[in-house]
Structure formats: C-alpha cells, structure tokens
Design a protein around this motif. Sequence first.
Motif, PDB file in Angstrom:
ATOM      1  N   ARG A  60       7.625  71.917 -28.457  1.00  0.00           N
ATOM      2  CA  ARG A  60       6.297  72.413 -28.081  1.00  0.00           C
ATOM      3  C   ARG A  60       5.257  71.301 -28.167  1.00  0.00           C
ATOM      4  NH1 ARG A  60       5.018  77.895 -28.663  1.00  0.00           N
ATOM      5  NH2 ARG A  60       2.900  77.183 -28.203  1.00  0.00           N
ATOM      6  N   SER A  61       5.336  70.496 -29.205  1.00  0.00           N
ATOM      7  CA  SER A  61       4.387  69.406 -29.377  1.00  0.00           C
ATOM      8  C   SER A  61       4.470  68.403 -28.226  1.00  0.00           C
ATOM      9  CB  SER A  61       4.628  68.706 -30.714  1.00  0.00           C
ATOM     10  OG  SER A  61       3.794  67.580 -30.859  1.00  0.00           O
ATOM     11  N   LEU A  62       5.690  68.022 -27.872  1.00  0.00           N
ATOM     12  CA  LEU A  62       5.872  67.049 -26.796  1.00  0.00           C
ATOM     13  C   LEU A  62       5.516  67.642 -25.445  1.00  0.00           C
ATOM     14  CD1 LEU A  62       9.200  65.352 -27.962  1.00  0.00           C
ATOM     15  CD2 LEU A  62       6.850  64.549 -28.294  1.00  0.00           C
ATOM     16  N   ARG A  63       5.805  68.929 -25.257  1.00  0.00           N
ATOM     17  CA  ARG A  63       5.447  69.572 -23.985  1.00  0.00           C
ATOM     18  C   ARG A  63       3.941  69.659 -23.819  1.00  0.00           C
ATOM     19  NH1 ARG A  63       6.772  75.704 -21.874  1.00  0.00           N
ATOM     20  NH2 ARG A  63       4.764  76.123 -22.826  1.00  0.00           N
ATOM     21  N   ILE A  64       3.252  70.010 -24.909  1.00  0.00           N
ATOM     22  CA  ILE A  64       1.788  70.058 -24.848  1.00  0.00           C
ATOM     23  C   ILE A  64       1.230  68.675 -24.530  1.00  0.00           C
ATOM     24  CG2 ILE A  64      -0.297  70.358 -26.241  1.00  0.00           C
ATOM     25  CD1 ILE A  64       1.143  72.702 -27.629  1.00  0.00           C
ATOM     26  N   SER A  65       1.781  67.646 -25.160  1.00  0.00           N
ATOM     27  CA  SER A  65       1.315  66.282 -24.907  1.00  0.00           C
ATOM     28  C   SER A  65       1.494  65.900 -23.444  1.00  0.00           C
ATOM     29  CB  SER A  65       2.071  65.294 -25.795  1.00  0.00           C
ATOM     30  OG  SER A  65       1.889  65.604 -27.147  1.00  0.00           O
ATOM     31  N   ALA A  66       2.675  66.203 -22.901  1.00  0.00           N
ATOM     32  CA  ALA A  66       2.918  65.892 -21.489  1.00  0.00           C
ATOM     33  C   ALA A  66       1.965  66.680 -20.590  1.00  0.00           C
ATOM     34  CB  ALA A  66       4.369  66.210 -21.129  1.00  0.00           C
ATOM     35  N   GLY A  67       1.746  67.958 -20.939  1.00  0.00           N
ATOM     36  CA  GLY A  67       0.826  68.777 -20.156  1.00  0.00           C
ATOM     37  C   GLY A  67      -0.598  68.261 -20.196  1.00  0.00           C
ATOM     38  N   VAL A  68      -1.019  67.788 -21.367  1.00  0.00           N
ATOM     39  CA  VAL A  68      -2.373  67.232 -21.499  1.00  0.00           C
ATOM     40  C   VAL A  68      -2.532  65.989 -20.642  1.00  0.00           C
ATOM     41  CG1 VAL A  68      -3.946  66.082 -23.111  1.00  0.00           C
ATOM     42  CG2 VAL A  68      -2.845  68.225 -23.760  1.00  0.00           C
ATOM     43  N   LEU A  69      -1.545  65.101 -20.675  1.00  0.00           N
ATOM     44  CA  LEU A  69      -1.623  63.881 -19.868  1.00  0.00           C
ATOM     45  C   LEU A  69      -1.700  64.196 -18.379  1.00  0.00           C
ATOM     46  CD1 LEU A  69       0.992  61.648 -21.739  1.00  0.00           C
ATOM     47  CD2 LEU A  69      -1.484  61.329 -21.698  1.00  0.00           C
ATOM     48  N   ILE A  70      -0.837  65.099 -17.924  1.00  0.00           N
ATOM     49  CA  ILE A  70      -0.837  65.468 -16.507  1.00  0.00           C
ATOM     50  C   ILE A  70      -2.131  66.200 -16.158  1.00  0.00           C
ATOM     51  CG2 ILE A  70       0.322  66.858 -14.742  1.00  0.00           C
ATOM     52  CD1 ILE A  70       2.943  66.376 -16.366  1.00  0.00           C
ATOM     53  N   GLY A  71      -2.517  67.159 -17.015  1.00  0.00           N
ATOM     54  CA  GLY A  71      -3.709  67.946 -16.749  1.00  0.00           C
ATOM     55  C   GLY A  71      -4.970  67.109 -16.731  1.00  0.00           C
ATOM     56  N   TYR A  72      -5.053  66.119 -17.624  1.00  0.00           N
ATOM     57  CA  TYR A  72      -6.225  65.237 -17.652  1.00  0.00           C
ATOM     58  C   TYR A  72      -6.385  64.520 -16.316  1.00  0.00           C
ATOM     59  CZ  TYR A  72      -8.939  61.021 -18.561  1.00  0.00           C
ATOM     60  OH  TYR A  72      -9.845  60.003 -18.462  1.00  0.00           O
ATOM     61  N   HIS A  73      -5.296  63.960 -15.804  1.00  0.00           N
ATOM     62  CA  HIS A  73      -5.375  63.239 -14.536  1.00  0.00           C
ATOM     63  C   HIS A  73      -5.677  64.184 -13.373  1.00  0.00           C
ATOM     64  CE1 HIS A  73      -4.333  59.293 -16.049  1.00  0.00           C
ATOM     65  NE2 HIS A  73      -3.352  59.819 -16.753  1.00  0.00           N
ATOM     66  N   ARG A  74      -5.145  65.397 -13.410  1.00  0.00           N
ATOM     67  CA  ARG A  74      -5.468  66.367 -12.358  1.00  0.00           C
ATOM     68  C   ARG A  74      -6.938  66.772 -12.418  1.00  0.00           C
ATOM     69  NH1 ARG A  74      -0.193  70.493 -12.364  1.00  0.00           N
ATOM     70  NH2 ARG A  74       1.334  68.922 -11.648  1.00  0.00           N
ATOM     71  N   MET A  75      -7.473  66.915 -13.617  1.00  0.00           N
ATOM     72  CA  MET A  75      -8.881  67.272 -13.759  1.00  0.00           C
ATOM     73  C   MET A  75      -9.783  66.162 -13.223  1.00  0.00           C
ATOM     74  SD  MET A  75     -11.095  68.138 -17.180  1.00  0.00           S
ATOM     75  CE  MET A  75     -11.497  66.398 -17.432  1.00  0.00           C
ATOM     76  N   LYS A  76      -9.492  64.911 -13.616  1.00  0.00           N
ATOM     77  CA  LYS A  76     -10.320  63.795 -13.151  1.00  0.00           C
ATOM     78  C   LYS A  76     -10.257  63.657 -11.636  1.00  0.00           C
ATOM     79  CE  LYS A  76     -12.383  61.896 -15.707  1.00  0.00           C
ATOM     80  NZ  LYS A  76     -13.646  62.308 -16.361  1.00  0.00           N
ATOM     81  N   GLU A  77      -9.079  63.882 -11.072  1.00  0.00           N
ATOM     82  CA  GLU A  77      -8.942  63.822  -9.618  1.00  0.00           C
ATOM     83  C   GLU A  77      -9.724  64.954  -8.954  1.00  0.00           C
ATOM     84  OE1 GLU A  77      -5.487  63.803  -6.141  1.00  0.00           O
ATOM     85  OE2 GLU A  77      -4.956  64.265  -8.207  1.00  0.00           O
ATOM     86  N   ALA A  78      -9.586  66.172  -9.494  1.00  0.00           N
ATOM     87  CA  ALA A  78     -10.277  67.323  -8.895  1.00  0.00           C
ATOM     88  C   ALA A  78     -11.786  67.143  -8.938  1.00  0.00           C
ATOM     89  CB  ALA A  78      -9.869  68.603  -9.625  1.00  0.00           C
ATOM     90  N   GLU A  79     -12.294  66.587 -10.026  1.00  0.00           N
ATOM     91  CA  GLU A  79     -13.743  66.437 -10.159  1.00  0.00           C
ATOM     92  C   GLU A  79     -14.291  65.268  -9.352  1.00  0.00           C
ATOM     93  OE1 GLU A  79     -14.242  68.549 -14.538  1.00  0.00           O
ATOM     94  OE2 GLU A  79     -14.502  66.372 -14.375  1.00  0.00           O
ATOM     95  N   SER A  80     -13.399  64.434  -8.804  1.00  0.00           N
ATOM     96  CA  SER A  80     -13.845  63.321  -7.963  1.00  0.00           C
ATOM     97  C   SER A  80     -13.925  63.693  -6.488  1.00  0.00           C
ATOM     98  CB  SER A  80     -12.887  62.133  -8.134  1.00  0.00           C
ATOM     99  OG  SER A  80     -11.623  62.408  -7.537  1.00  0.00           O
ATOM    100  N   ILE A  81     -13.425  64.864  -6.133  1.00  0.00           N
ATOM    101  CA  ILE A  81     -13.365  65.282  -4.718  1.00  0.00           C
ATOM    102  C   ILE A  81     -14.613  66.077  -4.351  1.00  0.00           C
ATOM    103  CG2 ILE A  81     -12.098  66.725  -3.066  1.00  0.00           C
ATOM    104  CD1 ILE A  81      -9.544  66.062  -4.655  1.00  0.00           C
ATOM    105  N   ASP A  82     -15.145  65.810  -3.188  1.00  0.00           N
ATOM    106  CA  ASP A  82     -16.302  66.550  -2.671  1.00  0.00           C
ATOM    107  C   ASP A  82     -15.789  67.822  -2.007  1.00  0.00           C
ATOM    108  OD1 ASP A  82     -18.564  67.552  -1.469  1.00  0.00           O
ATOM    109  OD2 ASP A  82     -19.288  65.605  -0.761  1.00  0.00           O
ATOM    110  N   TRP A  83     -15.599  68.874  -2.800  1.00  0.00           N
ATOM    111  CA  TRP A  83     -15.038  70.122  -2.298  1.00  0.00           C
ATOM    112  C   TRP A  83     -15.971  70.815  -1.318  1.00  0.00           C
ATOM    113  CZ3 TRP A  83     -10.086  70.454  -3.135  1.00  0.00           C
ATOM    114  CH2 TRP A  83      -9.542  69.874  -4.279  1.00  0.00           C
ATOM    115  N   HIS A  84     -17.260  70.704  -1.541  1.00  0.00           N
ATOM    116  CA  HIS A  84     -18.218  71.328  -0.621  1.00  0.00           C
ATOM    117  C   HIS A  84     -18.114  70.712   0.775  1.00  0.00           C
ATOM    118  CE1 HIS A  84     -22.566  72.171   0.733  1.00  0.00           C
ATOM    119  NE2 HIS A  84     -21.826  73.244   0.956  1.00  0.00           N
ATOM    120  N   GLN A  85     -17.966  69.397   0.837  1.00  0.00           N
ATOM    121  CA  GLN A  85     -17.802  68.746   2.133  1.00  0.00           C
ATOM    122  C   GLN A  85     -16.508  69.196   2.797  1.00  0.00           C
ATOM    123  OE1 GLN A  85     -20.006  66.798   3.837  1.00  0.00           O
ATOM    124  NE2 GLN A  85     -18.496  67.037   5.484  1.00  0.00           N
ATOM    125  N   ARG A  86     -15.460  69.338   2.011  1.00  0.00           N
ATOM    126  CA  ARG A  86     -14.194  69.825   2.580  1.00  0.00           C
ATOM    127  C   ARG A  86     -14.355  71.244   3.131  1.00  0.00           C
ATOM    128  NH1 ARG A  86      -8.720  67.921  -0.624  1.00  0.00           N
ATOM    129  NH2 ARG A  86      -9.079  65.670  -0.463  1.00  0.00           N
TER     130      ARG A  86
END
Length: 501
Positions: A56-82
């Motif tokens: 569980r500890s390692l899965r959470i860590s992997a999820g946090v790493l992946i989720g962090y990068h997905r969040m930063k990517e999502a917040e960099s996109i101009d969704w309104h323009q899309r």
Amino acid sequence: MERFINNHYPAFKRFFQILPGVLAWAAILSPFILSLRIPAAVAYAILFMDMYWMYRSLRISAGVLIGYHRMKEAESIDWHQRLKTEFPDELNSIYNLFVIPTYKEGLEIMESTFKALMELDYPKDKIIVILGFEARDDQVRIADIKEKLLAKYGVIFGKLIFTDHVVAAGEQAGPGSNRTYAIKEFLKYNQIPVEKILLTTLDSDFCVHPRFLAAAVYRYLTIPAAERDKRSYTGVFLYNNNYWQTIAPMRLNAVTTAFWQLSEMVTSNKYMNFASMTINLKPVIEMGFWPLDVVNDDSAFFWRAYYFFNGDYKVLPHYVSISADAVQDKTVWTTYKNQYKQYQRWAYGVEHLPVVAKNMLIKKEMPILDRLDRFYFIIQSNVTWAAMGFIVTFGGILLPLLNPYFKQTVMGYNFPKLSSLILTIALVGLSVNIWAEAKLAPPKPANWGLLRKIGVLFQWILTPILIITYGTVPALDAQTRLAIGKYLNYKVTNKERQFKK
C-alpha cells in the motif's frame, strides 16, 4: 429474496451494521488469543499484513508521483480555449450550477471561495451559484453575510442565490440535505433545461483553480454521449488554504489525506465521490438527490448512483486542483478534537454496508461478480482501516512477549528481522511524500526563519503516532459505535484561519 429482505430489513440492517466492528475487533484481538497456541501462524499473518502495508505504501507513492505530473499537466492546459475551439456550441448552451452548503462559517472563509469562483477562466454568465445556509444558524449574521456577498458578487455571475435549509424530521443536518433542499428550491423557478446544467458541489472553504471548471466541462464533453451522464468528474484535493497556519500534526494529516486521495484517483477503479464533484443535473434529479438520513452523504451519493445505473457509474478525475482548509479551530485543543471527529465521520461511511449488502443480493441486473466485488471492497477497506495499523504497529512486539518460547524457534528468530526489513522498505513511500509536499505545499511564510523552515521536516517523525491516533482509532471507534447502536450524527468541522490568543 427482495421481499424477504424488505420484510426483515431492520434485522438485516443491524446484522450488517454489527459485522464490520466484529471483524475489526476479531482481527485486533487475534494475536492475543492465538499467540499462545499457534504462534507461527500468527507470525505469518503479521508478516502478510506487513507486506500488504508495504504494498500500500509503495502503491500510494507511485500514485502520488503519477498524479502530481498529471495535475501539473492539466493545470498548464488552456481548457477554455479548447472548449471554444472544439465545442463552441456546447460552451454557449451549457450552464454550470455551483451549490455550496454552509453552517457557521465566517465571511472570511466564504469570500475566499467566491474570489476563486470569480477568477474562473469561464464565461461568468453561464455560472449560477447557490449558497445554502441553515435556518438554525444565527440569522443576524447570515443577513450580514448575504448583504455583503450580494453587493460584491451579485453582478459577477449569471445568478447568485441564497437558500435557508430547515432540517426536516428524519434528516441528518448536513451537506447532503442542504444541497438537496437548495437544488429543489432552484428548480421551482428554473427555466433552463436540466440536461443543459452541470452541477458542481463545493464545501464553503473550497477554492478552485482558475481552470477547474473548464477542465471539468471539457472532460464531460469528451466522454461518449451515452456514458457522460453516468459519470461524475472531480479534481485533485489539496488542503493548502491555511497549511502553514495550522499546527504540524494537522498539516501532516492534511497532506497525507491529499496524497491518499490523489493516489486512489490514479491507481484505483473504485474511487468514490468526495465533497466536490461535477455531474449533469438531470440524473441527480432522477435518482432522488442525496440520501437525507445518513452521516456520510458523499459516499452515500456514490452508492445511490452506482446502483441507480446498475453498476455503470464511475468517478473520473480531470486533475485540476481544489484547495480546502486543513483542520484548524480557535484553539489547539479544539483543533485536535475536531480533527478526530472529522476522521471519525469519514470512517462512519461503513454505515452504507447494509445498502451494499442488500443490492448484492437483489440487483439481478448486475453481474454477480461485480456485486460480490463491491461488497468485499467495502468490508475489506473498512476492516483494514480499523485494524491494520494496530496489527502492523504492535503485532510484532506482542508475539514474542506473549509467547517467549516462540523466540527459540527458527521462525521466531527470523520473524523480527523479516518484519523490520519489510517495514523499512515501506519507508520509501515516506520519502516520496516528503518530496511531494515540497512541490505541492504553498510557500512558507516570509517571516519564518531558516531554522523553522528546516524544522518542518521533523513533522514527519509524527507519522507512526498519527497513523494510530487519527487513522486506526477513529475508524475503530466509528465501527464500534455503529455495531453497538450508538449512532453518530453529522458534526460540522469548524473552520478558522488563525488561532485565537
């Protein structure tokens, strides 16, 4: 079967209210009972729990790493323009209804939420905001808040509506009943087709990222039409509004909760509704809104939607963030107390087990394996929540104390070494959490000295203590209360942005 269950539902319900608490206590007490007779079996069971903890500890860590990068990517996109480029007609025809229940929160809390809504990168004339007060609150204070918010934000949005919820007989006085009342009041004079309205729920301290709404609408529109109304859409939950103002244990609880939720979004296909979601209003009306007599209305909504759609309901992330308050009350003592009550309330989601058990037996429209899987999921997750922390923390210590002769066996000699190795590997997850906190937490206050800033790292030493005091104990408390019939009522977590001197 359905007729039999309905005829005997009080007894059926009590059985499944009692079951989780009995299983949790059996798991906790089993090392005491079995160590004298079958110590090797107990040792293997504890090692299995250690390995599951490591997983569980390692899965959470992997999820946090992946989720962090997905969040930063999502917040960099101009969704309104899309939206303007890919879905111009839908952008002009869809309305967005925000429903925000509140009780006893101050103007400072609510105004930060409204400022965030004002900064949304989205046409404001397509936004309707309902602030749902409770009639039992201080009416003089409410009138003052209404006047100030209306004067400042009334011309910003398409509509700004205030409602005053009166708690009816049989209702829990909580967000679910408040939201239901607010939407029903809105529907009395609404002229917009409900299938053209996307509902977003927020708590009164939730501050959404400027691209939050556009991302949610874009996510909704990119789902096939036959499925999109059977889904709800959610962002990433952070607890940054007062992160450095509250005390270290509450910061640690806040960040570990955020990381667990983020990891679940990434790694689990069973992520459930939390306090904020976006969903088409039409199915919400058709399924009868929120259950009104439960403490955990968010998870109750999930189960209602899940069975309403015969298992074809999912919570889909769009990964743009919402920032909420970490627990902080007027004093340090009440802060500790409120944090415990909050986790106890979340753990009380086990109250929905009778509903899941009933639908497992009667929902013939759903595959039997899906029904069994959901039943197992709610049992396993809640019993593990209440028991695993105790077993992992104390099981390896208790076994040789209860049975000193076990230490003379080969397994007894190797057991503490194996257990220690497994739990040491699990600490990899802690290092990931420390890194992720540095990335996601707001900047430290400018008036903090260097030593204080460095000293923040030592808050992580509290992790083992907080796992028990704010993880395992509240869950065991909630399940025990449910089992013995000492039912909980919804208690609002008071929100303050600074301690009173």
